[in-house]
Design an enzyme around this catalytic site. Sequence first.
Site: not given
Ligand code: SIN
Length: 281
Positions: A105, A107, A255, A270
């Site tokens: 995805h 973000d 990611h 985050r």
């Molecule tokens: C995310 O921001 O999608 C989570 C990424 C992660 O936990 O590695």
Amino acid sequence: MVAQAGYHTIGVNSITPHIGAEISGVDLSQPLANEQFSEVYQAWLDWKVLVFRDQQLSGEQHKAFARRFGALHVHPMQHSYGGDPEILRVRTTKDSRYTAGNGWHTDVSCDEFPPLGSMLYMKETPECGGGDTLFADMYLAYDLLSDRFKAMLDGLVAVHDGAIPYLGSYQVAPPNGSTYPRHEHPLVCTHPETGKKILYVNSGFTSHIKDLAPTESRAILQMLYQHIAQTPRLICRVQWEPNTLTFWDNRCTQHHAVWDYYPHSRYGERVSIVGTQRPAA
Ligand code: SIN
């Protein structure tokens, strides 16, 4: 890793030839001097995913670094996390029904102005190892398509719907009878700073391609998702340690967080930066 020349105030060691770099010589708990900030910014545009090790950061210091890049984003599911609205807590334990980001995805691409970047600061890694994050280069994903296929994608518009992950996968209702964001973006976008073309659909948020028959839309999206998932050269893999901060350009990457550590736990925070422009062709 390969040391990259041309930087004077930071060390830049690339992880793959085109995506991902470990950055050294920077203390993110302190305001960066302008020259060092400019080099970090340039490295971020060049390498798309920057990894800073051994950072000791409070939530306020984390946010202060992110604010150098723009206004801070509040996640559409923040009502279910509580706490500081500008810090998204990414916690996975043996009791979790899901782990955030366990699929390819970009973000919050359902937003009208999706985050231009996200900074995940890892505080606890699983005792058993694992819990890496994969990042894919969407410039290269586009470049590797044939010219005929690129021409066919040109001008198509896709719908990105927050209800798909937040309601469908995570089963969290939106706040106070509202709905999650849903917006249309070109399927091929141009990065507003580098001017390079990007493949801009993702399996996390994209519901369909406008103006195509459902079977056509499904077939093209499936083909593009397979292209991303089955082309290893698109990808760099970040192995976390406690106190690692990774900062990705959300405009040109996707990611995937790997949940391979059940029943162990992992915890990070985050902070994302609001995009200043709508994704545009
Ligand atoms: C995310 O921001 O999608 C989570 C990424 C992660 O936990 O590695």
